[in-house]
Design a protein around this motif. Structure first.
Motif, mmCIF file in Angstrom:
data_model
loop_
_atom_site.group_PDB
_atom_site.id
_atom_site.type_symbol
_atom_site.label_atom_id
_atom_site.label_comp_id
_atom_site.label_asym_id
_atom_site.label_seq_id
_atom_site.Cartn_x
_atom_site.Cartn_y
_atom_site.Cartn_z
ATOM 1 N N LYS B 77 -5.522 2.929 5.530
ATOM 2 C CA LYS B 77 -4.185 3.448 5.228
ATOM 3 C C LYS B 77 -3.383 2.463 4.389
ATOM 4 O O LYS B 77 -2.737 2.834 3.408
ATOM 5 C CB LYS B 77 -3.431 3.728 6.524
ATOM 6 C CG LYS B 77 -3.781 5.058 7.148
ATOM 7 C CD LYS B 77 -2.941 5.263 8.409
ATOM 8 C CE LYS B 77 -3.401 6.464 9.202
ATOM 9 N NZ LYS B 77 -2.914 6.381 10.584
ATOM 10 N N GLU B 78 -3.439 1.207 4.808
ATOM 11 C CA GLU B 78 -2.697 0.197 4.054
ATOM 12 C C GLU B 78 -3.171 0.159 2.605
ATOM 13 O O GLU B 78 -2.380 0.182 1.662
ATOM 14 C CB GLU B 78 -2.917 -1.189 4.668
ATOM 15 C CG GLU B 78 -2.341 -1.354 6.066
ATOM 16 C CD GLU B 78 -2.976 -2.518 6.809
ATOM 17 O OE1 GLU B 78 -2.539 -2.801 7.925
ATOM 18 O OE2 GLU B 78 -3.926 -3.138 6.267
ATOM 19 N N PHE B 83 -2.914 1.143 -3.023
ATOM 20 C CA PHE B 83 -3.651 1.574 -4.207
ATOM 21 C C PHE B 83 -2.846 2.589 -5.004
ATOM 22 O O PHE B 83 -2.706 2.482 -6.224
ATOM 23 C CB PHE B 83 -4.989 2.171 -3.777
ATOM 24 C CG PHE B 83 -5.852 2.616 -4.908
ATOM 25 C CD1 PHE B 83 -6.498 1.692 -5.709
ATOM 26 C CD2 PHE B 83 -6.031 3.966 -5.175
ATOM 27 C CE1 PHE B 83 -7.296 2.096 -6.764
ATOM 28 C CE2 PHE B 83 -6.824 4.379 -6.223
ATOM 29 C CZ PHE B 83 -7.462 3.448 -7.010
ATOM 30 N N VAL B 84 -2.316 3.564 -4.297
ATOM 31 C CA VAL B 84 -1.550 4.598 -4.996
ATOM 32 C C VAL B 84 -0.338 3.980 -5.690
ATOM 33 O O VAL B 84 -0.086 4.211 -6.876
ATOM 34 C CB VAL B 84 -1.117 5.696 -4.004
ATOM 35 C CG1 VAL B 84 -0.131 6.644 -4.654
ATOM 36 C CG2 VAL B 84 -2.332 6.454 -3.513
ATOM 37 N N LEU B 85 0.380 3.148 -4.943
ATOM 38 C CA LEU B 85 1.547 2.485 -5.532
ATOM 39 C C LEU B 85 1.147 1.626 -6.734
ATOM 40 O O LEU B 85 1.712 1.753 -7.823
ATOM 41 C CB LEU B 85 2.202 1.565 -4.499
ATOM 42 C CG LEU B 85 3.101 2.210 -3.474
ATOM 43 C CD1 LEU B 85 3.567 1.166 -2.477
ATOM 44 C CD2 LEU B 85 4.299 2.811 -4.205
ATOM 45 N N ALA B 216 -3.992 -5.660 13.905
ATOM 46 C CA ALA B 216 -4.998 -4.620 13.760
ATOM 47 C C ALA B 216 -5.521 -4.626 12.349
ATOM 48 O O ALA B 216 -4.918 -5.206 11.458
ATOM 49 C CB ALA B 216 -4.382 -3.253 14.092
ATOM 50 N N GLY B 217 -6.623 -3.948 12.167
ATOM 51 C CA GLY B 217 -7.216 -3.870 10.833
ATOM 52 C C GLY B 217 -8.457 -4.738 10.742
ATOM 53 O O GLY B 217 -8.741 -5.551 11.612
ATOM 54 N N ILE B 218 -9.197 -4.483 9.661
ATOM 55 C CA ILE B 218 -10.460 -5.192 9.488
ATOM 56 C C ILE B 218 -10.246 -6.694 9.368
ATOM 57 O O ILE B 218 -11.034 -7.492 9.871
ATOM 58 C CB ILE B 218 -11.163 -4.642 8.226
ATOM 59 C CG1 ILE B 218 -11.633 -3.215 8.470
ATOM 60 C CG2 ILE B 218 -12.339 -5.502 7.833
ATOM 61 C CD1 ILE B 218 -12.728 -3.100 9.488
#
Ligand code: ATP
Ligand code: ATP
Ligand code: MG
Ligand code: MG
Lengths: 283, 263, 275, 275, 263
Positions: B77-78, B83-85, B216-218
């Motif tokens: 999600k992050e 990426f879109v931004l 959290a997160g990888i």
């Protein structure tokens, strides 16, 4: 460190990196947290602690001054009371299972809190904790000097718990950081190890007996940018953590093991002989 | 006879080219894993490089406990937001800057300078401005993507065939129409190169931010495993990340070949 | 431009009726490159009335395309000035339709999308675009290839698509650089007839570059013969064959032979060196 | 190929003297694209003896370039087979020189560097390359532009550079796709004469695509007229005008009129639709 | 009159376009610094963002003591070595992989996967394998450069105009000659994009490695200043780095326009 040794100091950001450097052979000796050394031994690595650096759990907790006011925490309270008031705060640890994590859990449990539910432990890199506190992202953190001393000196934070001053029951007389090396290096270069131990001993004595002078030396050699006062204060504040006379006793080790086993079964079975080589302490 | 020889070359091979590629990929992957497994122990200390079996076990355990999906989704999600931004800003800014030569030459060294700053060194600023929640990860991912997309697209804009631009302008096209009809389509291959370079770096940025401060997160997962000297855990987390990155880049590739169907 | 399209009355673009549609005054053009300077044009003067059909022939590399580029405002003269409808051409000249010598179709658009470009630029509505594109495609004989991309067309088909794209928006001035070069003789005649029909209905001003002297005589009111570099006008030949002309018949007109001979002689004059 | 260059004896490439130089047997070619299938060639048969000069004329988009691509091995037929010197053309045919319809000069090389490419590929030494390139450049009339890049040339000059590049390595078979299309009438004659001289000295096999019927008659031993898609051979016309021919005179030869009329008729037959 | 109007547009402007660009750049830089200086104090806490004056003082002090040149030179050497290695490997590998479609499609996802791994997470492996001397910095710089150059060049190789390749092949060119005469020159703009994207990342890689473990270099300098909460020091080190990166990229640009003089 004045014992006539030509050492080059290399800054490696984290414990894992130092360990990699030792085991990969690019560094001969490094200061490590004892619990990392024990864990590495448990995983079959050959690494020996041969001199103590700090023999108190020198990871002191601070919390933001404003937060402290809000929850009514003052350093004069008994430790249990202080811990009990920490409910709902955001506290920084350097990683799940790290020294800072364990000490928080241990401290909070003394206050009767459940570290999983009553507070939020968030991972922040060690060197970013002060900044995170200063920018208001966390309420408190727990690390070795000088970041926590600085936070207190700057008036940003107050002490929440001071294991380094021996106020925490159950972890007095504990091996916190130690000098480590590969056994084969130590065997081949006994005189280097001995010299390091001698230097360590002298430095520890200096710190214990004349913290101002020790602080001045540290400042002049390594931390020109940081204020002399802060360093002197820090050194004198932390002087009880150094080990005088240096010991790596079986009893201390047993203490460590007992503490570690509270959190992880992985280290069960590591023996004093595997992890520690006290040969040079007597010399 | 010669006719036959020719028609033979035209005959469908036993495997279609695409499934042949997949076969090769599988062989390659298996060979790599086998080599790694074989080297672990005799040649390499599993403390440092773990082993495919150990990594696989960790992955299975994490998948079973739902941890893997949880952390992966957060990082995804992050990165996706970043990426879109970053990609949008990169393309827009490149089209803007590329439209004017003086502007382009004025701005270029500054953008390059900022691009060349190691973002790790700015961590304190990130923490101060964006806190330690999702924001800094998104921002770091966006920045990582932005520059790669920006520079690639800008190059594409500058490489456009001026003959086509001239043709459109004589037909009465304004700046905007030229951008839309000529410059943008002709910069697309460059833009896609930027996207494909940027997407993995977006993940790298998000993960690096997670390593700095997160729950959290990888990045958190790797950092955590590293703290416990659990190499299998580190590799398992990285492996999961690699799979996601590769799949997403493959998807970008599909999108691209659909767009470039005119070739 | 919009108005140019909406009014279908012939000779509608003579807002300044006495200014020539196109005028070159002492135009010089020099290209400088690492390998030295090339004087392409020097002191070129000519002008063109509204509705006039001018053909230009001349040796390869003499500067014909350069003149069209100047008229289109895609390049600036090194000396002298270029006027269009009495106004100096300073920027890109959007009052013209320019069919370039090189390929300038957009490779990512199909034939019909390419031909629709000028209409899209003028914000025509979809239905009208579709209708006019369809009609124009049929006129240049590209039916069946509406959905092909330029890379799927033959050389001549690409030229025809460019022709359709130039004609569809009905610009008052047409610059055409060898538009029928890569077409077969038959199709060439068909499209020449087409062009003449369009020209006489709408009275466009046309500058038509070609290597085919017959084509020049067939179509033009006047033929300019350029000399080799640095280019000057070697012959300015008014074509006396009366209009309307029938493209198949022009070459049998009594005046044809004479025009042909004079143009050929002008082209040939100082014997060209090669071998 | 090297040997092709070294031996200057005419008709040197008849290693298989009784196999035709080029042969198409029942060749079909279909392009499939999103917008449907296009049958370009179907059941095309023809063959060509060593040293024969064949011209192909046909409507735009009928498949002439496609045939040359098949002969060059750049594309494969959908049906039938293509043979060159009796061997099926399976991969790229390096025994030929192919002057393509589209521009294929290397934009990063100057004219002389472009023309030198085939010699560099054959490891000629620098001095010989320089000498031959110089000579070839003069032959196509590009002197003075040796150091120009393709983008600095006119359309006709680019074609001439391609011509020079094709001729310089003296391939036994020449495929030429509208080589003289964008050249002025005068230069066209000069280069036609040049080509004929080369052909009669070296007896090359030539396949020459053109839209200019006069040119086809002037140069060829035989002219094929292609029909519109799907392409079949509508006429296979042997040209009876005796050799050596003088390019200026051919059109006044008594047989010319008849050839011209028949080729034209074949091209024209079913009246083309456009308008 | 109209003649005059035209010749006016052709007249040399008071400033040549190039010096105009420099003027704009200077204005932009000064404006940025002024804005920063003005914001420091009232709006921004100098603890976080320092101030241009403080940064300048630090730079002067470091320059006087020779520290700056010393550390900069070390980082430069590491990056340069890494850049040369990474770029050469990237181009060579791209030409190799790009020559064959099956190979390309087989290898692509694996390279993408490796590219997408955050190198920070592999720091322990780097240190163990390459020690803490120059080697890990060079390796990290090389890796950072490699991927950007590789992917860009590969794209360039795939974008080559097949008509030119066909033309060369009919003239009898072998694979190698086609690579040399067509594919490489036509991939050059892409290659240069890769180099220009890669060079700053090379510096980032070297600096990141220095931050991990070192006693010299710009990374060490920033880390050291950061450790002492000396923001001016951090920014001074980064500023020096930015200047070097930008100058080197400008030099790459010059080289490129010399190579592309045929345009
Ligand atoms: N950018 C340039 N740099 C240098 N010389 C150029 C440039 N553009 C054109 N030229 C030169 O200008 C001359 C005229 O070119 P132009 O394209 O106008 O010829 P042309 O008459 O159209 O020829 P063709 O019939 O072959 O198309 C040529 O000699 C060409 O070399
Ligand atoms: N890649 C392709 N996909 C689809 N159709 C194609 C493709 N290439 C060629 N064609 C079709 O093949 C037909 C023949 O093309 P070709 O180039 O051989 O014509 P040509 O006879 O050379 O015409 P011209 O005289 O205009 O050059 C055309 O109708 C074209 O649309
Ligand atoms: Mg021209
Ligand atoms: Mg063709």
């Amino acid at each position: 460190k004045d014992a006539g040794l030509d050492v080059s100091l290399i800054d490696t950001g984290s414990g894992t990196n130092s360990m990699a450097a030792i085991l990969g052979g690019s560094v001969d000796v490094a200061g490590l947290v004892m619990s990392d050394a024990i864990l590495a031994v448990a995983k079959g690595q050959k690494i020996n602690a041969f001199a103590p650096l700090m023999s108190q759990y020198a990871s002191d907790a601070v919390i933001n001054r404003k937060t402290a006011e809000k929850i009514g925490l003052v350093p004069e309270m008994p430790l249990k009371e202080r811990m009990a008031r920490m409910k709902g705060l955001t506290l920084a640890i350097s990683g799940r299972g790290s020294g800072t994590d364990k000490i928080w859990r241990y401290l909070l449990s003394l206050g009767g809190l459940d570290p999983e539910k009553d507070v939020s432990l968030t991972v922040v890199k060690l060197d970013k904790m002060y900044l995170a506190l200063r920018s208001g992202q966390i309420d408190g953190f727990n690390t070795t000097a000088p970041a926590n001393n600085q936070a207190v000196e700057d008036g940003l934070a107050v002490w929440a718990a001071r294991p380094s001053h021996g106020e925490v029951p159950g972890i007095e007389n504990f091996l916190y950081t130690v000098l480590c090396g590969r056994p084969d290096f130590l065997d081949k270069n006994p005189e280097v190890a001995a010299a390091l131990v001698r230097g360590m001993t002298r430095a520890s004595e200096l710190i214990r007996s004349d913290p101002d002078a020790a602080g001045q030396i540290l400042h002049d050699r390594y931390f020109q940018q940081t204020s002399t006062e802060l360093i002197k204060h820090t050194v004198s504040d932390q002087r009880m953590t150094v080990s005088v006379p240096p010991t790596l006793s079986e009893q201390q080790f047993a203490h460590n093991m007992e503490f570690e086993l509270k959190f992880s079964e992985a280290v069960r079975g590591v023996t004093y002989q595997q992890a520690i080589n006290p040969r040079w302490l007597g010399a | 006879m010669s006719t036959q020889a020719l028609s033979e070359t035209r005959a469908e091979p036993a495997l279609s080219p695409s499934s042949r590629v997949w076969l090769y990929r599988a062989i390659f992957a298996v060979a790599m894993l086998a080599a790694w497994q074989a080297a672990t122990g005799p040649l390499l200390d599993p403390f440092w490089v773990s082993s495919p079996v150990a990594v696989f076990k960790t992955l299975v355990a994490w998948t079973a406990s739902g941890q893997l999906a949880y952390h992966l989704l957060i990082t995804f999600k992050e990165t996706f937001a970043g990426f879109v931004l970053g990609a949008t800003a990169g393309v827009a800014f490149a089209l803007l800057v590329g439209a004017n030569d003086t502007l382009h030459r004025t701005v270029d060294p500054f953008v390059t300078a900022v691009y060349g700053v190691p973002k790790v060194a700015l961590a304190p600023l990130f923490i101060m401005w964006f806190g330690i929640g999702l924001a800094p990860k998104i921002v770091l991912a966006a920045i990582s993507v932005f520059f790669l997309v920006f520079f690639s697209t800008l190059r594409g804009v500058r490489e456009v065939d001026l003959k086509m631009v001239d043709a459109l302008r004589t037909m009465g096209a304004g700046k905007f129409a030229v951008q839309r009809m000529v410059i943008f389509p002709s910069a697309l291959p460059w833009l896609f190169t930027g996207l494909k370079l940027g997407l993995p770096y977006g993940f790298v940025g998000a993960v690096a931010a997670e390593m700095m401060a997160s729950n959290a997160g990888i990045g958190y997962l790797t950092q955590n495993s590293a703290g416990q000297l659990d190499t299998a855990g580190v590799f398992a987390a990285l492996f999961a990340l690699m799979v996601v990155t590769t799949l997403l880049n493959e998807a970008l590739g599909r999108l691209e070949s659909w767009i470039f169907r005119w070739r | 431009m919009r108005s140019a399209h909406l009014s279908v009355v012939p000779a509608q673009d003579c807002e300044a009726p006495h200014a020539p549609a196109v005028e070159l005054r002492g135009v010089g053009k020099t290209f400088s490159s690492r390998s030295g300077r090339v004087d392409v044009l020097s002191g070129l003067d000519f002008s063109l009335e509204n509705g006039e059909f001018l053909a230009i022939v001349g040796p390869s590399g003499s500067g014909k395309s350069t003149v069209l580029n100047l008229l289109a405002g895609l390049d600036q003269p090194s000396a002298g000035s270029v006027l269009c409808q009495g106004e100096p051409v300073a920027a890109v000249n959007t009052g013209i339709g320019y069919l370039t010598q090189h390929d300038s179709l957009l490779p990512w658009r199909t034939v019909e999308q390419n031909i629709a470009v000028p209409l899209e630029l003028r914000n025509f509505d979809r239905a009208e675009i579709a209708a006019r594109v369809h009609e124009q495609i049929a006129q240049v004989g590209l039916d069946g290839f509406e959905r092909h991309y330029p890379s799927q067309l033959s050389g001549g088909m690409r030229k025809r698509a460019m022709l359709a794209r130039t004609l569809i928006y009905d610009p008052p001035v047409l610059l055409m650089d060898e538009p029928f070069g890569p077409l077969d003789a038959q199709l060439k005649l068909v499209l020449q007839a087409e062009l003449l029909k369009l020209w006489s209905a709408r009275r466009k001003t046309v500058v038509f570059v070609t290597h085919d002297i017959v084509e020049a005589i067939t179509l033009a009111d006047r033929v300019l013969v350029f000399s080799p570099r640095p280019c000057r006008i070697r012959l300015d030949e008014p074509i006396t064959i009366p209009r309307p002309r029938e493209v198949h018949e022009v070459r049998f007109h009594p005046a044809f032979e004479e025009h042909y001979r004079r143009l050929w002689a002008a082209l040939e004059s100082p014997v060209r060196r090669p071998s």
